[in-house]
Design a protein around this motif. Structure first.
Motif, PDB file in Angstrom:
ATOM      1  N   LEU A  63      26.601 -35.152 -38.498  1.00  0.00           N
ATOM      2  CA  LEU A  63      27.374 -33.920 -38.635  1.00  0.00           C
ATOM      3  C   LEU A  63      28.019 -33.826 -40.011  1.00  0.00           C
ATOM      4  CD1 LEU A  63      29.063 -33.687 -35.110  1.00  0.00           C
ATOM      5  CD2 LEU A  63      27.066 -32.441 -35.941  1.00  0.00           C
ATOM      6  N   SER A  64      28.509 -34.955 -40.510  1.00  0.00           N
ATOM      7  CA  SER A  64      29.075 -34.979 -41.855  1.00  0.00           C
ATOM      8  C   SER A  64      28.007 -34.685 -42.901  1.00  0.00           C
ATOM      9  CB  SER A  64      29.716 -36.341 -42.139  1.00  0.00           C
ATOM     10  OG  SER A  64      30.132 -36.438 -43.482  1.00  0.00           O
ATOM     11  N   LEU A  65      26.806 -35.244 -42.686  1.00  0.00           N
ATOM     12  CA  LEU A  65      25.725 -35.033 -43.648  1.00  0.00           C
ATOM     13  C   LEU A  65      25.264 -33.574 -43.651  1.00  0.00           C
ATOM     14  CD1 LEU A  65      24.005 -36.388 -45.762  1.00  0.00           C
ATOM     15  CD2 LEU A  65      22.374 -37.029 -43.985  1.00  0.00           C
ATOM     16  N   ILE A  66      25.283 -32.923 -42.488  1.00  0.00           N
ATOM     17  CA  ILE A  66      24.936 -31.495 -42.445  1.00  0.00           C
ATOM     18  C   ILE A  66      25.882 -30.717 -43.351  1.00  0.00           C
ATOM     19  CG2 ILE A  66      24.942 -29.421 -41.004  1.00  0.00           C
ATOM     20  CD1 ILE A  66      23.946 -31.104 -38.702  1.00  0.00           C
ATOM     21  N   GLY A  67      27.168 -31.048 -43.299  1.00  0.00           N
ATOM     22  CA  GLY A  67      28.130 -30.377 -44.161  1.00  0.00           C
ATOM     23  C   GLY A  67      27.791 -30.545 -45.631  1.00  0.00           C
ATOM     24  N   HIS A  68      27.372 -31.748 -46.015  1.00  0.00           N
ATOM     25  CA  HIS A  68      26.980 -32.007 -47.410  1.00  0.00           C
ATOM     26  C   HIS A  68      25.748 -31.187 -47.793  1.00  0.00           C
ATOM     27  CE1 HIS A  68      25.836 -34.132 -51.070  1.00  0.00           C
ATOM     28  NE2 HIS A  68      24.647 -34.338 -50.539  1.00  0.00           N
ATOM     29  N   ILE A  69      24.763 -31.150 -46.895  1.00  0.00           N
ATOM     30  CA  ILE A  69      23.529 -30.409 -47.174  1.00  0.00           C
ATOM     31  C   ILE A  69      23.823 -28.932 -47.334  1.00  0.00           C
ATOM     32  CG2 ILE A  69      21.279 -29.736 -46.213  1.00  0.00           C
ATOM     33  CD1 ILE A  69      21.232 -32.510 -44.826  1.00  0.00           C
ATOM     34  N   ARG A  70      24.652 -28.380 -46.440  1.00  0.00           N
ATOM     35  CA  ARG A  70      24.970 -26.961 -46.492  1.00  0.00           C
ATOM     36  C   ARG A  70      25.766 -26.599 -47.744  1.00  0.00           C
ATOM     37  NH1 ARG A  70      21.619 -25.860 -45.413  1.00  0.00           N
ATOM     38  NH2 ARG A  70      20.603 -25.638 -43.424  1.00  0.00           N
TER      39      ARG A  70
END
Length: 238
Positions: A63-70
């Motif tokens: 979930l944290s990585l999704i934030g970075h990708i977005r």
């Protein structure tokens, strides 16, 4: 055309390696990452077309990585999760994931979903974009088709996922017109994605959080009960 480049992020080697081999046999280039740190390095080093992302990982989670990708671009994300709880899926979708698959999953089904999401940002992009670059002004916003970006009044770009961009493009090209979920699927994704109709409501919710002054009382993207959604704003094509 190069084969689509997939970043597979999963800490379980017994899932990661066989899945990578299957996807490779089916015409995809695959880079593997066992954790979020390695995934960040791969995202910085390669032009990734889609991320397959395990949610539950030691250290930084998915979930944290999704934030970075977005925060860095519109790269599509499909979540891989062993959790049955709906909360994790909803949070992931609200953060910007394009779809999810619950473990254990069929590699064949996952491949179909990958192709569908890639098609949304590839074939559909070609059909959706008019010749040349255009811009659509509505309210305080400017949607640029050339860059596939949304800009605020100050010119600051607001990150959009592929699904969010396609849906917003469908709305700004049909202003003040009620569009049903089926029509939005046709305009923004294609009927081959009818199985993912739930994504329309998720994308609308995420768009409202980005463009509405008060997402709980939307003034731009209106819900028409029993009908669908409508962009309730004047649109100027620039």
């Amino acid at each position: 055309m190069d084969d689509p480049h997939i970043l597979l992020v999963d800490d379980q080697r017994d899932i990661r390696d066989p899945l990578a081999a299957y996807l490779t046999r089916n015409g995809l280039r695959v880079t593997k990452a066992e954790n979020a740190a390695v995934a960040r390095q791969a995202l910085a080093a390669y032009a990734i077309d889609l991320v397959l992302l395990d949610i539950m990982m030691p250290g930084e989670d998915g979930l944290s990585l999704i934030g970075h990708i977005r925060a860095t671009g519109p790269t599509p994300v499909i979540m891989l999760t062993a959790r049955a709880e709906e909360t994790d899926r909803v949070v992931g979708l609200e953060l910007g994931a394009d779809d999810y698959v619950t473990k254990p999953f069929s590699p064949r089904e996952l491949l179909a979903r990958i192709k569908a999401v890639l098609r949304r940002g590839g074939d559909r992009e070609t059909r959706l974009r008019p010749p040349g670059d255009e811009a659509f002004a509505f309210g305080p916003w400017l949607l640029k088709t050339g860059e596939r970006e949304l800009h605020d009044e100050s010119g600051v770009a607001i990150p959009l996922s592929t699904g969010e961009y396609n849906l917003l493009y469908a709305l700004v090209t049909h202003p003040r017109r009620v569009l049903s979920r089926d029509q939005l699927l046709d305009l923004s994704q294609g009927r081959e994605l009818a199985a993912f109709e739930r994504s329309v409501d998720n994308h609308i919710s995420r768009l409202r959080k980005k463009i509405e002054a008060n997402p709980a009382d939307p003034k731009l993207i209106k819900t028409v009960w029993g009908g669908g959604y409508m962009l309730a704003a004047e649109v100027r094509r620039l």
